[in-house]
Design a protein around this motif. Structure first.
Motif, mmCIF file in Angstrom:
data_model
loop_
_atom_site.group_PDB
_atom_site.id
_atom_site.type_symbol
_atom_site.label_atom_id
_atom_site.label_comp_id
_atom_site.label_asym_id
_atom_site.label_seq_id
_atom_site.Cartn_x
_atom_site.Cartn_y
_atom_site.Cartn_z
ATOM 1 N N ASP A 99 -89.959 -96.040 -84.452
ATOM 2 C CA ASP A 99 -90.891 -96.684 -85.374
ATOM 3 C C ASP A 99 -91.319 -98.002 -84.735
ATOM 4 O O ASP A 99 -90.517 -98.928 -84.610
ATOM 5 C CB ASP A 99 -90.209 -96.935 -86.719
ATOM 6 C CG ASP A 99 -91.173 -97.509 -87.762
ATOM 7 O OD1 ASP A 99 -92.299 -97.924 -87.376
ATOM 8 O OD2 ASP A 99 -90.801 -97.556 -88.944
ATOM 9 N N TYR A 100 -92.556 -98.094 -84.305
ATOM 10 C CA TYR A 100 -93.014 -99.287 -83.593
ATOM 11 C C TYR A 100 -93.041 -100.527 -84.488
ATOM 12 O O TYR A 100 -93.189 -101.645 -83.977
ATOM 13 C CB TYR A 100 -94.396 -99.042 -82.989
ATOM 14 C CG TYR A 100 -94.363 -98.318 -81.649
ATOM 15 C CD1 TYR A 100 -93.252 -97.577 -81.252
ATOM 16 C CD2 TYR A 100 -95.441 -98.377 -80.768
ATOM 17 C CE1 TYR A 100 -93.212 -96.923 -80.035
ATOM 18 C CE2 TYR A 100 -95.416 -97.727 -79.542
ATOM 19 C CZ TYR A 100 -94.295 -96.996 -79.181
ATOM 20 O OH TYR A 100 -94.267 -96.352 -77.968
ATOM 21 N N ASN A 101 -92.862 -100.356 -85.799
ATOM 22 C CA ASN A 101 -92.717 -101.522 -86.677
ATOM 23 C C ASN A 101 -91.418 -102.260 -86.408
ATOM 24 O O ASN A 101 -91.258 -103.406 -86.836
ATOM 25 C CB ASN A 101 -92.775 -101.080 -88.145
ATOM 26 C CG ASN A 101 -94.180 -100.721 -88.580
ATOM 27 O OD1 ASN A 101 -94.998 -101.589 -88.874
ATOM 28 N ND2 ASN A 101 -94.469 -99.424 -88.610
ATOM 29 N N THR A 102 -90.485 -101.609 -85.699
ATOM 30 C CA THR A 102 -89.207 -102.243 -85.363
ATOM 31 C C THR A 102 -89.218 -102.838 -83.956
ATOM 32 O O THR A 102 -88.201 -103.374 -83.516
ATOM 33 C CB THR A 102 -88.054 -101.226 -85.468
ATOM 34 O OG1 THR A 102 -88.213 -100.226 -84.451
ATOM 35 C CG2 THR A 102 -88.042 -100.555 -86.834
ATOM 36 N N ASN A 142 -104.673 -102.711 -86.429
ATOM 37 C CA ASN A 142 -103.490 -102.222 -87.134
ATOM 38 C C ASN A 142 -102.623 -101.312 -86.265
ATOM 39 O O ASN A 142 -101.521 -100.951 -86.669
ATOM 40 C CB ASN A 142 -103.892 -101.450 -88.397
ATOM 41 C CG ASN A 142 -104.407 -102.374 -89.482
ATOM 42 O OD1 ASN A 142 -104.037 -103.542 -89.530
ATOM 43 N ND2 ASN A 142 -105.268 -101.863 -90.352
ATOM 44 N N LYS A 189 -95.774 -93.766 -87.070
ATOM 45 C CA LYS A 189 -94.801 -94.703 -86.497
ATOM 46 C C LYS A 189 -95.436 -95.628 -85.460
ATOM 47 O O LYS A 189 -94.733 -96.376 -84.781
ATOM 48 C CB LYS A 189 -93.636 -93.931 -85.869
ATOM 49 C CG LYS A 189 -92.827 -93.118 -86.886
ATOM 50 C CD LYS A 189 -91.635 -92.453 -86.241
ATOM 51 C CE LYS A 189 -90.855 -91.615 -87.260
ATOM 52 N NZ LYS A 189 -90.261 -92.455 -88.331
ATOM 53 N N ARG A 190 -96.733 -95.578 -85.349
ATOM 54 C CA ARG A 190 -97.437 -96.405 -84.374
ATOM 55 C C ARG A 190 -98.313 -97.480 -85.030
ATOM 56 O O ARG A 190 -98.789 -98.384 -84.351
ATOM 57 C CB ARG A 190 -98.329 -95.542 -83.467
ATOM 58 C CG ARG A 190 -97.588 -94.508 -82.607
ATOM 59 C CD ARG A 190 -96.454 -95.126 -81.837
ATOM 60 N NE ARG A 190 -95.880 -94.277 -80.817
ATOM 61 C CZ ARG A 190 -94.613 -93.890 -80.807
ATOM 62 N NH1 ARG A 190 -93.785 -94.238 -81.778
ATOM 63 N NH2 ARG A 190 -94.153 -93.150 -79.814
ATOM 64 N N TYR A 191 -98.524 -97.378 -86.320
ATOM 65 C CA TYR A 191 -99.374 -98.336 -87.038
ATOM 66 C C TYR A 191 -98.527 -99.213 -87.960
ATOM 67 O O TYR A 191 -97.417 -98.827 -88.356
ATOM 68 C CB TYR A 191 -100.428 -97.597 -87.864
ATOM 69 C CG TYR A 191 -101.571 -97.057 -87.038
ATOM 70 C CD1 TYR A 191 -102.824 -97.677 -87.033
ATOM 71 C CD2 TYR A 191 -101.400 -95.940 -86.232
ATOM 72 C CE1 TYR A 191 -103.871 -97.186 -86.274
ATOM 73 C CE2 TYR A 191 -102.443 -95.441 -85.460
ATOM 74 C CZ TYR A 191 -103.671 -96.067 -85.485
ATOM 75 O OH TYR A 191 -104.700 -95.581 -84.719
ATOM 76 N N LYS A 192 -99.069 -100.364 -88.302
ATOM 77 C CA LYS A 192 -98.396 -101.236 -89.264
ATOM 78 C C LYS A 192 -98.111 -100.449 -90.538
ATOM 79 O O LYS A 192 -98.953 -99.675 -91.008
ATOM 80 C CB LYS A 192 -99.263 -102.446 -89.576
ATOM 81 C CG LYS A 192 -99.453 -103.395 -88.402
ATOM 82 C CD LYS A 192 -100.359 -104.559 -88.759
ATOM 83 C CE LYS A 192 -100.590 -105.453 -87.543
ATOM 84 N NZ LYS A 192 -101.535 -106.559 -87.844
ATOM 85 N N THR A 193 -96.924 -100.653 -91.071
ATOM 86 C CA THR A 193 -96.493 -99.905 -92.245
ATOM 87 C C THR A 193 -97.544 -99.953 -93.353
ATOM 88 O O THR A 193 -98.042 -101.015 -93.718
ATOM 89 C CB THR A 193 -95.162 -100.466 -92.776
ATOM 90 O OG1 THR A 193 -94.176 -100.391 -91.740
ATOM 91 C CG2 THR A 193 -94.686 -99.691 -93.991
ATOM 92 N N LEU A 234 -100.149 -100.814 -83.628
ATOM 93 C CA LEU A 234 -99.139 -101.676 -83.008
ATOM 94 C C LEU A 234 -99.109 -101.535 -81.494
ATOM 95 O O LEU A 234 -98.665 -102.455 -80.792
ATOM 96 C CB LEU A 234 -97.761 -101.347 -83.590
ATOM 97 C CG LEU A 234 -97.611 -101.632 -85.094
ATOM 98 C CD1 LEU A 234 -96.348 -100.968 -85.632
ATOM 99 C CD2 LEU A 234 -97.579 -103.132 -85.355
#
Length: 463
Positions: free
Chosen positions: A257-260, A310, A376-380, A312
């Motif tokens: 999850d790229y948000n992490t 948006n 899993k590549r964009y902002k939540t 990431l």
């Protein structure tokens, strides 16, 4: 920790011939050196594993990075600071090597093949016991994988794109199946190349263990399935590419999850990140393909503009200089290494699955796999799947995402251009330097790198 640099003294002890290779590297290619393989022989399973942990195993060519359209050199003066080879490959010159007769990108693969052949040949005489059979099979499977991996890297760079109609008539590379360096081997047809690669890979799949361990340099069953999916995609055999992608993802389907992931770190990913099934990098350190190297090199503007704010990946993959406008790549799945990642990761396998589903007009499956990846590549909370309703729209979406997700990876973009032009995509590339514009047209023989001239003794005269 990985075993890439473990016990290097032991490895050199097993193969003292390596000294000869390095001592002569400045004037001879790997294939030209004739050391004796009888000096020292590995005798245990650990010995053979150490041979396969030698860093040259799984290293790939950087030539396709140099030639691809993922970057540009805006100023001619900066292009002139590069080596003859880098300059010539950048503009797709007919004389790409600039008189250089020994090309490391070619030699490294054959060096990896030599080690793989040495393990395969040597393990035939090693006694097995019931207790060590699983370990024996896994090490032998790694050797077959390594030979397939290296041969595929050679054929996708130094042979024409695969075409089922002409593959039996067109010459590919020489298939080295023995560690005997003295043996002169003629070039095989492209079809014979792929038959051998896939035979080795299927043998590897039957032998390899399933778990992905901290030793990311060592092949495993999911990575072997992933390599098969990549190869069949390159061959435009989409039915089998999907089959092997399914087999891979059934065993291992983890995504990050790229948000992490840090948006500002120069090294966003660990070497053993959970998407990486098999770690490898390019072997030759051309300045143009290294992380944040050549001063005025920049990522292609068209490519960079494909990412929305948006997305990431725009911040995780790249760093834009506000003053100059130049965009640099950050380090990728190679961890702290400056060398680009050329391994096998689950994100690529998801995209292979999605593309193959689109090509058989299963739009829902295509959407499902794209959603699993892209969410899993964009902002939540900001990602919404495009509502494509035709096969053409689905393919366009998948191919755009391949370009965005697999940027700066293993020459995948170059290989995509070669295969997609076989599908009628009509992709041409152009570069501008000073007052000159350089173009490579679809179907041009310059999409295939010539075999270095000093390797002629290993090939038939009919080239």
């Amino acid at each position: 920790m990985m075993n890439l640099n473990k016990n290097m003294t032991s490895i050199r002890a097993f193969l003292l011939l390596l000294t000869s290779l390095y001592l002569t590297a400045c004037k001879d290619s790997f294939l030209d050196v004739k050391p004796s393989t009888a000096i020292v022989s590995p005798k245990t399973l650990n010995d053979f594993q150490q041979m396969l942990d030698y860093p040259r195993i799984n290293q790939t060519s950087a030539l396709s990075f140099l030639a691809s359209d993922e970057y540009s050199i805006p100023e001619e003066k900066d292009w002139l600071t590069q080596s003859n080879l880098e300059r010539n490959v950048y503009i797709w010159s007919d004389n790409r090597y600039g008189g250089q007769t020994s090309i490391e990108d070619f030699n490294y693969a054959y060096e990896g093949i030599f080690y793989a052949n040495s393990v395969i040949d040597g393990m035939e005489n090693l006694k097995q016991t019931a207790a060590d059979r699983k370990k024996y099979n896994h090490i032998l499977g790694q050797a077959y994988f390594a030979r397939a991996f290296a041969c595929f890297d050679l054929v996708k760079n130094f042979a024409a794109p695969y075409d089922a109609v002409s593959a039996r008539q067109e010459l590919g590379i020489a298939l080295k199946r023995s560690p005997n360096i003295d043996a002169v081997v003629e070039r095989s047809s492209i079809q014979e190349n792929y038959d051998q690669i896939l035979s080795d890979l299927n043998r590897a799949i039957s032998l390899l263990d399933v778990p992905i361990t901290a030793d990311r340099n060592r092949a495993n069953k999911p990575s072997a399935y992933a390599l098969a999916a990549r190869i069949y995609l390159s061959m435009r055999n989409y039915e089998l590419a999907e089959k092997y992608a399914d087999s891979c993802l059934a065993m291992y389907d983890k995504l990050i999850d790229y948000n992490t992931v840090s948006l500002t770190a120069a090294t966003p990913f660990a070497l053993d990140n959970e998407e990486s099934m098999l770690y490898s990098t390019v072997g030759r350190n051309y300045s143009l393909v290294l992380y944040a190297s050549t001063q005025n090199m920049s990522i292609n503007t068209e490519l960079y503009n494909l990412y929305t704010d948006n997305d990431l990946r725009k911040s995780i993959f790249f760093l834009k200089n506000a003053a100059s406008g130049l965009v640099k790549t950050k380090r990728g799945y190679s961890g702290s290494s400056r060398f680009p990642y050329s391994g096998l990761a689950t994100d690529e396998t998801y995209l292979i699955k999605a593309e193959c589903a689109a090509r058989r007009n299963d739009l829902q499956t295509c959407k499902d796999y794209l959603f699993k990846l892209l969410s899993k590549r964009y902002k939540t909370g900001t990602f919404a799947m495009d509502n494509f309703s035709t096969q053409d729209e689905a393919l366009k979406k998948v191919l755009t995402e391949r370009r965005k997700e697999l940027v700066w990876r293993a020459g995948l973009r170059w290989d995509d251009i070669r295969r997609l032009n076989k599908e009628g995509a009509n992709i041409s590339l152009s570069r501008s330097l000073g007052n000159e514009t350089y173009i490579i047209e679809p179907g041009s023989p310059r999409f295939t790198f010539p075999i270095p001239t000093n390797e002629s003794i290993f090939y038939t005269i009919n080239k």
